[in-house]
Design a protein around this motif. Sequence first.
Motif, PDB file in Angstrom:
ATOM      1  N   THR A  57       0.800  -1.115   0.036  1.00 51.34           N
ATOM      2  CA  THR A  57      -0.030  -0.040  -0.057  1.00 51.34           C
ATOM      3  C   THR A  57       0.969   1.286  -0.049  1.00 51.34           C
ATOM      4  N   VAL A  58       0.332   2.495  -0.468  1.00 48.32           N
ATOM      5  CA  VAL A  58       1.091   3.680  -0.412  1.00 48.32           C
ATOM      6  C   VAL A  58       1.424   3.987   1.006  1.00 48.32           C
ATOM      7  N   HIS A  59       2.597   4.585   1.342  1.00 48.70           N
ATOM      8  CA  HIS A  59       3.150   4.826   2.621  1.00 48.70           C
ATOM      9  C   HIS A  59       2.345   6.123   3.052  1.00 48.70           C
ATOM     10  N   THR A  60       1.990   6.043   4.354  1.00 46.16           N
ATOM     11  CA  THR A  60       1.594   7.389   4.784  1.00 46.16           C
ATOM     12  C   THR A  60       2.610   8.118   5.268  1.00 46.16           C
ATOM     13  N   TRP A  61       2.316   9.614   5.963  1.00 49.00           N
ATOM     14  CA  TRP A  61       3.251  10.267   6.592  1.00 49.00           C
ATOM     15  C   TRP A  61       3.979   9.699   7.943  1.00 49.00           C
ATOM     16  N   LYS A  62       3.029   9.022   8.531  1.00 48.92           N
ATOM     17  CA  LYS A  62       3.610   8.264   9.723  1.00 48.92           C
ATOM     18  C   LYS A  62       4.391   7.151   9.539  1.00 48.92           C
ATOM     19  N   ASP A  63       4.118   6.397   8.342  1.00 54.71           N
ATOM     20  CA  ASP A  63       5.054   5.022   7.900  1.00 54.71           C
ATOM     21  C   ASP A  63       6.170   6.054   7.531  1.00 54.71           C
ATOM     22  N   PHE A  64       6.252   7.059   6.911  1.00 52.27           N
ATOM     23  CA  PHE A  64       7.416   7.690   6.254  1.00 52.27           C
ATOM     24  C   PHE A  64       8.370   8.107   7.603  1.00 52.27           C
ATOM     25  N   PHE A  65       7.827   8.560   8.458  1.00 47.94           N
ATOM     26  CA  PHE A  65       8.702   8.967   9.698  1.00 47.94           C
ATOM     27  C   PHE A  65       9.228   7.909  10.595  1.00 47.94           C
ATOM     28  N   ILE A  66       8.110   6.961  10.667  1.00 46.91           N
ATOM     29  CA  ILE A  66       8.909   5.594  11.471  1.00 46.91           C
ATOM     30  C   ILE A  66      10.113   4.983  10.783  1.00 46.91           C
ATOM     31  N   HIS A  67       9.929   5.088   9.279  1.00 45.52           N
ATOM     32  CA  HIS A  67      11.016   4.512   8.597  1.00 45.52           C
ATOM     33  C   HIS A  67      12.252   5.297   8.624  1.00 45.52           C
ATOM     34  N   LEU A  68      12.040   6.600   8.491  1.00 45.27           N
ATOM     35  CA  LEU A  68      13.025   7.646   8.582  1.00 45.27           C
ATOM     36  C   LEU A  68      13.870   7.368  10.136  1.00 45.27           C
ATOM     37  N   ALA A  69      13.048   7.282  11.032  1.00 39.93           N
ATOM     38  CA  ALA A  69      13.510   7.046  12.289  1.00 39.93           C
ATOM     39  C   ALA A  69      14.486   5.912  12.678  1.00 39.93           C
ATOM     40  N   THR A  70      13.874   4.928  11.945  1.00 41.32           N
ATOM     41  CA  THR A  70      14.548   3.404  11.958  1.00 41.32           C
ATOM     42  C   THR A  70      15.989   3.690  11.402  1.00 41.32           C
ATOM     43  N   ILE A  71      16.034   4.302  10.202  1.00 37.89           N
ATOM     44  CA  ILE A  71      17.574   4.628   9.478  1.00 37.89           C
ATOM     45  C   ILE A  71      18.371   5.497  10.367  1.00 37.89           C
ATOM     46  N   VAL A  72      17.768   6.683  11.016  1.00 35.25           N
ATOM     47  CA  VAL A  72      18.381   7.374  11.923  1.00 35.25           C
ATOM     48  C   VAL A  72      18.924   6.477  13.068  1.00 35.25           C
ATOM     49  N   ILE A  73      18.159   5.775  13.852  1.00 28.96           N
ATOM     50  CA  ILE A  73      18.622   5.298  15.029  1.00 28.96           C
ATOM     51  C   ILE A  73      19.538   4.084  14.408  1.00 28.96           C
ATOM     52  N   GLY A  74      19.421   3.659  13.450  1.00 30.03           N
ATOM     53  CA  GLY A  74      20.516   2.571  12.787  1.00 30.03           C
ATOM     54  C   GLY A  74      21.961   3.002  12.624  1.00 30.03           C
ATOM     55  N   LEU A  75      21.931   4.344  11.962  1.00 35.92           N
ATOM     56  CA  LEU A  75      23.010   4.966  11.880  1.00 35.92           C
ATOM     57  C   LEU A  75      23.670   5.520  13.012  1.00 35.92           C
ATOM     58  N   LEU A  76      22.906   5.910  14.313  1.00 33.59           N
ATOM     59  CA  LEU A  76      23.481   6.402  15.463  1.00 33.59           C
ATOM     60  C   LEU A  76      24.074   5.001  15.981  1.00 33.59           C
ATOM     61  N   ILE A  77      23.483   4.093  16.015  1.00 35.21           N
ATOM     62  CA  ILE A  77      24.040   2.801  16.585  1.00 35.21           C
ATOM     63  C   ILE A  77      25.431   2.472  15.959  1.00 35.21           C
ATOM     64  N   ALA A  78      25.590   2.726  14.591  1.00 32.78           N
ATOM     65  CA  ALA A  78      26.760   2.146  13.903  1.00 32.78           C
ATOM     66  C   ALA A  78      27.798   3.031  14.321  1.00 32.78           C
ATOM     67  N   VAL A  79      27.423   4.326  14.296  1.00 34.02           N
ATOM     68  CA  VAL A  79      28.561   5.604  14.876  1.00 34.02           C
ATOM     69  C   VAL A  79      28.790   5.358  16.034  1.00 34.02           C
ATOM     70  N   GLY A  80      28.190   4.937  17.039  1.00 37.50           N
ATOM     71  CA  GLY A  80      28.238   4.722  18.344  1.00 37.50           C
ATOM     72  C   GLY A  80      28.974   3.437  18.852  1.00 37.50           C
ATOM     73  N   LEU A  81      28.859   2.388  18.014  1.00 35.63           N
ATOM     74  CA  LEU A  81      29.646   1.215  17.867  1.00 35.63           C
ATOM     75  C   LEU A  81      30.951   1.701  17.434  1.00 35.63           C
ATOM     76  N   GLU A  82      31.287   2.401  16.242  1.00 39.30           N
ATOM     77  CA  GLU A  82      32.533   2.574  15.849  1.00 39.30           C
ATOM     78  C   GLU A  82      33.314   3.514  16.824  1.00 39.30           C
ATOM     79  N   GLN A  83      32.681   4.462  17.514  1.00 38.08           N
ATOM     80  CA  GLN A  83      33.353   5.474  18.175  1.00 38.08           C
ATOM     81  C   GLN A  83      33.579   4.541  19.635  1.00 38.08           C
ATOM     82  N   LEU A  84      33.013   3.553  19.982  1.00 33.05           N
ATOM     83  CA  LEU A  84      33.343   2.966  21.199  1.00 33.05           C
ATOM     84  C   LEU A  84      34.468   1.823  20.699  1.00 33.05           C
TER      85      LEU A  84
END
Length: 313
Positions: A57-84
């Motif tokens: 089905t076509v994504h809603t704005w809610k789905d879009f922001f959930i998807h965007l938040a998932t990407i951002v959290i994944g990037l933050l986890i990757a950067v955090g692990l690299e810094q660790l």
Amino acid sequence: MEDGDANAESQVPLPCNSGVSDVVPAAHDSNAGPPHASPTSQEHAIPMLDVHAPHATVHTWKDFFIHLATIVIGLLIAVGLEQLVEHAHDYYKVRETREALQREREANGKDLVTNAHNWRWEMAEFRNNLMVLEYIRHHPGESQSSLPGDLRWIHLPIFSNRAIWDAAQQNAVIRLLPPDEANSDQLLYQFLQTTTEQGMATWNAVNDARRFSLLDPDPTHLSPQQLAQTIELTAIAIEKHLQVGFTLALIDSRFPNLPPSLTYDDVRTYLRSSYQEDPQGMAAAHQRTMDRLKAAGYVPQDDEFVFPKKGGR
């Protein structure tokens, strides 16, 4: 008749409702078909790709922001692990460097004790030489065997260990240390380098003073001009040696965690002023000098060129 039967079989007609035109030839049949096959039969031979609309089905704005938040959290986890991982690597690198620097400091501490020991007897040696040369100047014509001593020109160079420190600077590990610790280590190695350079200057001065012995080792054979020059060069060697002593005393006062080596009092015993030679007769002149110094803000503690000590020995 056999021939007749064969001809009869070959002439059997095909059924009229065979539906040849409705049969789709196989791939190998169409390739092997006659050259005059129609374009319609060739089109039936090519398989077609069915394209369907996406089932999602076509994504809603809610789905879009959930998807965007998932990407951002994944990037933050990757950067955090690299810094660790990088922080852990720096931690072990700093720990290894500290341990190596501590071993190097202990080796330099032992060398400082040895250098201070050598400094003392070398100073006695140089003062002996100056005393013998002065005796010759005041007792011309004396034979070498009647002198109050002989001349010795032995001086040992001063070196220090700094391979670990240099490597830590080249590898940029020093920037990972706390500023106070890094500055303290840097100051120590600067003072050690200064003692090495001053020791080499003393060694050169000693060689200048003893140059006469290359032609004749008997100092009583020196002319008055040569004797005066040798006395002056010996005094310069003593002056250079005193500079080494003051730097060793400075290291002793600034780094109390190192083994005791040479103090300011040890060095000052070889420096005598006119007031120290005749304190009663020079009392008035000395007081006038001190008044001028106090007017400029001088306090007796200014004589001690030391840094605040951090902890005991």
